[in-house]
Design an enzyme around this catalytic site. Structure first.
Site, PDB file in Angstrom:
ATOM      1  N   PRO A  66      11.216  19.846   5.574  1.00 29.87           N
ATOM      2  CA  PRO A  66      11.417  19.455   4.403  1.00 29.87           C
ATOM      3  C   PRO A  66      11.126  18.128   3.952  1.00 29.87           C
ATOM      4  O   PRO A  66      10.862  17.550   2.754  1.00 29.87           O
ATOM      5  CB  PRO A  66      13.041  19.506   4.195  1.00 29.87           C
ATOM      6  CG  PRO A  66      13.533  20.340   5.227  1.00 29.87           C
ATOM      7  CD  PRO A  66      12.555  20.055   6.361  1.00 29.87           C
ATOM      8  N   GLU A  67      10.525  17.264   4.898  1.00 25.34           N
ATOM      9  CA  GLU A  67      10.189  15.866   4.633  1.00 25.34           C
ATOM     10  C   GLU A  67       8.962  15.707   4.047  1.00 25.34           C
ATOM     11  O   GLU A  67       7.940  16.635   4.116  1.00 25.34           O
ATOM     12  CB  GLU A  67      10.268  15.076   5.944  1.00 25.34           C
ATOM     13  CG  GLU A  67      11.364  15.231   6.674  1.00 25.34           C
ATOM     14  CD  GLU A  67      12.662  14.256   6.134  1.00 25.34           C
ATOM     15  OE1 GLU A  67      12.229  13.598   4.972  1.00 25.34           O
ATOM     16  OE2 GLU A  67      13.739  14.252   6.734  1.00 25.34           O
ATOM     17  N   GLY A  68       8.905  14.843   2.946  1.00 23.85           N
ATOM     18  CA  GLY A  68       7.672  14.589   2.254  1.00 23.85           C
ATOM     19  C   GLY A  68       6.468  13.907   2.696  1.00 23.85           C
ATOM     20  O   GLY A  68       6.696  13.659   3.817  1.00 23.85           O
ATOM     21  N   PHE A  69       5.629  13.701   2.046  1.00 21.65           N
ATOM     22  CA  PHE A  69       4.258  13.267   2.293  1.00 21.65           C
ATOM     23  C   PHE A  69       4.386  11.584   2.653  1.00 21.65           C
ATOM     24  O   PHE A  69       3.916  11.344   3.700  1.00 21.65           O
ATOM     25  CB  PHE A  69       3.371  13.294   1.042  1.00 21.65           C
ATOM     26  CG  PHE A  69       1.949  12.716   1.299  1.00 21.65           C
ATOM     27  CD1 PHE A  69       1.422  13.128   2.341  1.00 21.65           C
ATOM     28  CD2 PHE A  69       1.243  12.070   0.379  1.00 21.65           C
ATOM     29  CE1 PHE A  69      -0.086  12.695   2.476  1.00 21.65           C
ATOM     30  CE2 PHE A  69       0.000  11.407   0.637  1.00 21.65           C
ATOM     31  CZ  PHE A  69      -0.915  11.872   1.892  1.00 21.65           C
ATOM     32  N   ASN A  70       5.102  10.717   2.042  1.00 21.74           N
ATOM     33  CA  ASN A  70       5.221   9.300   2.163  1.00 21.74           C
ATOM     34  C   ASN A  70       6.192   9.367   3.271  1.00 21.74           C
ATOM     35  O   ASN A  70       6.228   8.209   3.969  1.00 21.74           O
ATOM     36  CB  ASN A  70       5.669   8.737   0.884  1.00 21.74           C
ATOM     37  CG  ASN A  70       4.490   8.757  -0.117  1.00 21.74           C
ATOM     38  OD1 ASN A  70       3.462   8.282   0.261  1.00 21.74           O
ATOM     39  ND2 ASN A  70       4.541   9.599  -0.970  1.00 21.74           N
ATOM     40  N   ARG A 126      10.417   8.995 -10.285  1.00 23.88           N
ATOM     41  CA  ARG A 126      10.793  10.121  -9.514  1.00 23.88           C
ATOM     42  C   ARG A 126      11.819  10.934 -10.239  1.00 23.88           C
ATOM     43  O   ARG A 126      13.091  10.403 -10.538  1.00 23.88           O
ATOM     44  CB  ARG A 126      11.334   9.832  -8.129  1.00 23.88           C
ATOM     45  CG  ARG A 126      11.777  10.899  -6.986  1.00 23.88           C
ATOM     46  CD  ARG A 126      10.621  11.525  -6.631  1.00 23.88           C
ATOM     47  NE  ARG A 126      10.946  12.700  -5.799  1.00 23.88           N
ATOM     48  CZ  ARG A 126      11.383  12.831  -4.459  1.00 23.88           C
ATOM     49  NH1 ARG A 126      11.486  11.604  -3.895  1.00 23.88           N
ATOM     50  NH2 ARG A 126      11.791  13.820  -4.024  1.00 23.88           N
ATOM     51  N   ASP A 179      -2.494   8.476  -7.880  1.00 29.04           N
ATOM     52  CA  ASP A 179      -1.356   7.760  -8.476  1.00 29.04           C
ATOM     53  C   ASP A 179      -0.965   6.447  -7.925  1.00 29.04           C
ATOM     54  O   ASP A 179      -0.760   5.489  -8.803  1.00 29.04           O
ATOM     55  CB  ASP A 179      -0.210   8.956  -8.725  1.00 29.04           C
ATOM     56  CG  ASP A 179      -0.574   9.840  -9.716  1.00 29.04           C
ATOM     57  OD1 ASP A 179      -1.373   9.578 -10.709  1.00 29.04           O
ATOM     58  OD2 ASP A 179       0.413  11.023  -9.666  1.00 29.04           O
ATOM     59  N   THR A 216      10.283   6.784  -1.135  1.00 30.58           N
ATOM     60  CA  THR A 216       9.281   6.266  -0.276  1.00 30.58           C
ATOM     61  C   THR A 216       7.989   6.441  -0.889  1.00 30.58           C
ATOM     62  O   THR A 216       7.095   5.559  -0.461  1.00 30.58           O
ATOM     63  CB  THR A 216       9.152   7.180   0.878  1.00 30.58           C
ATOM     64  OG1 THR A 216       8.966   8.666   0.569  1.00 30.58           O
ATOM     65  CG2 THR A 216      10.373   7.285   1.880  1.00 30.58           C
ATOM     66  N   PHE A 217       7.800   7.084  -1.993  1.00 33.17           N
ATOM     67  CA  PHE A 217       6.413   7.143  -2.910  1.00 33.17           C
ATOM     68  C   PHE A 217       6.293   5.601  -3.313  1.00 33.17           C
ATOM     69  O   PHE A 217       5.332   5.064  -3.409  1.00 33.17           O
ATOM     70  CB  PHE A 217       6.514   8.028  -3.895  1.00 33.17           C
ATOM     71  CG  PHE A 217       5.358   8.268  -4.935  1.00 33.17           C
ATOM     72  CD1 PHE A 217       4.646   9.473  -4.654  1.00 33.17           C
ATOM     73  CD2 PHE A 217       4.885   7.193  -5.687  1.00 33.17           C
ATOM     74  CE1 PHE A 217       3.356   9.508  -5.335  1.00 33.17           C
ATOM     75  CE2 PHE A 217       3.888   7.370  -6.353  1.00 33.17           C
ATOM     76  CZ  PHE A 217       3.003   8.734  -6.225  1.00 33.17           C
TER      77      PHE A 217
END
Length: 431
Positions: A55-59, A296, A373, A390-391
């Site tokens: 589930p962890e995101g890109f950043n 976000r 972005d 984190t983004f």
């Protein structure tokens, strides 16, 4: 019937004999082993692979890379190791329809030669070619301790223990371990064990150097390891080496020049392609004549409801900042849904977003659009982001590298009910 290469035949034979579990040191091609003819096998390059909780995101995954880079940096003081870059794919936030977003190499998003100026790294496909096939000799599934902290006392430790949540791999008919493996269904593990960990990434050094001589070792759930020296020189060296792929930076620069009257020369953000030669004094970057915003939304609202403003509250803050800073354009990076976007556009007529064409989306993927972005936000005269995102953190770091005044970088929106809110911490760059 096609013949298997000799290396694969050996691995298949050993797995069949051992039921898929590699006993003892867990390595068929262990450094220092002696061959059947009595000749000593030369020390070989060893491969460190890793993966992160799905589930962890890109950043957050970018942050885990920094931890693994620090681990490899320590291992290199004793042996020849290389970090295998885990292919990207199947991330929760990558929801564009009609895109095949799996088994994506790092080179689509980052400049791999730049990464190699910090530590040795290779793409997954190169690992398969070098190591003789899609086999990982030892997999360690990292987990916390079932009992948590002992009496509230923190100590760094690591132990091989029973899997708390059950093994996330299954045995096939040949006794190999099968799993997700970044979408590479042909990949097989030879030995799997669960490791309870509590501490920084370097606690794995003795395990990797002494407990196993496997040539290829994978750390699954690597996010359970912490940074060794967060925001220290080694951290910033690894972070600075994460140079965005040039085609993504060029796309962001073209958008800046076309819609925001922003160029590196005008903004004093001239970029050196060799990150090891780029040292910029904080406060020298001016930035383009626009406000950069990261907002976000979606699932984030539920976990941080008090910290996240409404769309109306967001627009009010943006309008106030634009008046204060004497700016007439705002660039917004957001995952807001269509209804919220329409409301935001109504309240902010001068709002700009990077909206890729279908052809650009096919080329850049959702991850590339996110980087564009971030690149545009990183060049703004002033940036404001979202609490604990984190983004936003990655934009802070990019602006720190470019040399912006921290006062123009470390800012976040307050929730509607907050009269004041704590602003992000300034982690000063270290060279």
């Amino acid at each position: 019937m096609a013949l298997l290469p000799p290396v694969l035949c050996l691995l298949v034979g050993m797995a069949a004999l051992g039921g898929g579990q590699m006993y003892g040191d867990g390595g068929a091609f262990s450094p220092g082993q002696t061959g059947g003819n009595g000749a000593s096998v030369a020390q070989q390059r060893r491969y460190l692979l890793y993966d992160v909780n799905p589930p962890e995101g890109f950043n957050l995954r970018r942050d885990v890379y920094l931890r693994m880079a620090g681990l490899v940096d320590t291992l290199l003081k004793s042996e020849d190791w290389v970090l295998v870059l885990p292919p990207w794919g199947h991330l929760y936030h990558w929801q564009s329809k009609g895109l095949k977003q799996v088994r994506i190499p790092w080179s689509l998003f980052f400049d791999v030669p730049s990464l190699n100026k910090n530590i040795p790294v290779i793409e997954h496909e190169q690992f398969i070619a070098e190591s003789g096939g899609p086999f990982i000799q030892q997999i360690y599934v990292l987990q916390g301790y079932a009992e948590g902290w002992t009496e509230g006392h923190w100590e760094e430790k690591v132990d091989e223990q029973t899997c708390i949540e059950g093994l996330p791999y299954r045995n096939d008919e040949q006794g190999f371990y099968r799993g997700w493996f970044w979408g590479h269904e042909e990949t097989r593990g030879l030995s799997v064990a669960c490791m309870s960990v509590q501490g920084s990434a370097s606690i794995m050094v003795p395990v990797l150097l002494k407990n196993t001589t496997a040539q290829s070792v994978m750390l699954d759930r690597a996010e359970n390891l912490l940074h060794d020296h967060y925001a220290g020189k080694s951290y910033w060296d690894a972070r600075r080496s994460m140079v965005f792929a040039k085609h993504l930076r060029m796309a962001g620069d073209e958008f800046r020049a076309t819609y925001l009257n922003s160029t590196d020369e005008l903004d004093k953000t001239v970029y050196n392609e060799d990150w090891t030669r780029m040292r910029v004094k904080l406060g020298t970057a001016r930035g383009g004549p626009y406000l950069g915003v990261h907002l976000r939304r979606k699932d984030f609202i539920w976990g941080h409801r008090k910290d996240i403003p409404s769309i109306k509250g967001t627009a009010e803050k943006i309008n106030n900042l634009m008046k204060e800073l004497k700016l007439d354009k705002v660039f917004v990076a957001t995952d807001a849904d269509e209804d919220e976007l329409n409301e935001l556009k109504r309240l902010l007529p001068n709002m700009l977003r990077f909206e890729p064409t279908p052809e650009e989306l096919q080329l850049y993927k959702d991850g590339g659009v996110a980087i564009i972005d971030q690149w545009i936000c990183a060049h703004a005269r002033y940036f404001i982001g979202t609490s604990v995102s984190t983004f936003s953190f990655r934009i802070h770091e990019e602006r720190e590298i470019l040399g912006f005044d921290p006062k123009t970088t470390y800012n976040r929106f307050c929730g509607d009910v907050e009269t004041e809110c704590e602003q992000p911490t300034h982690w000063k760059i270290v060279y």
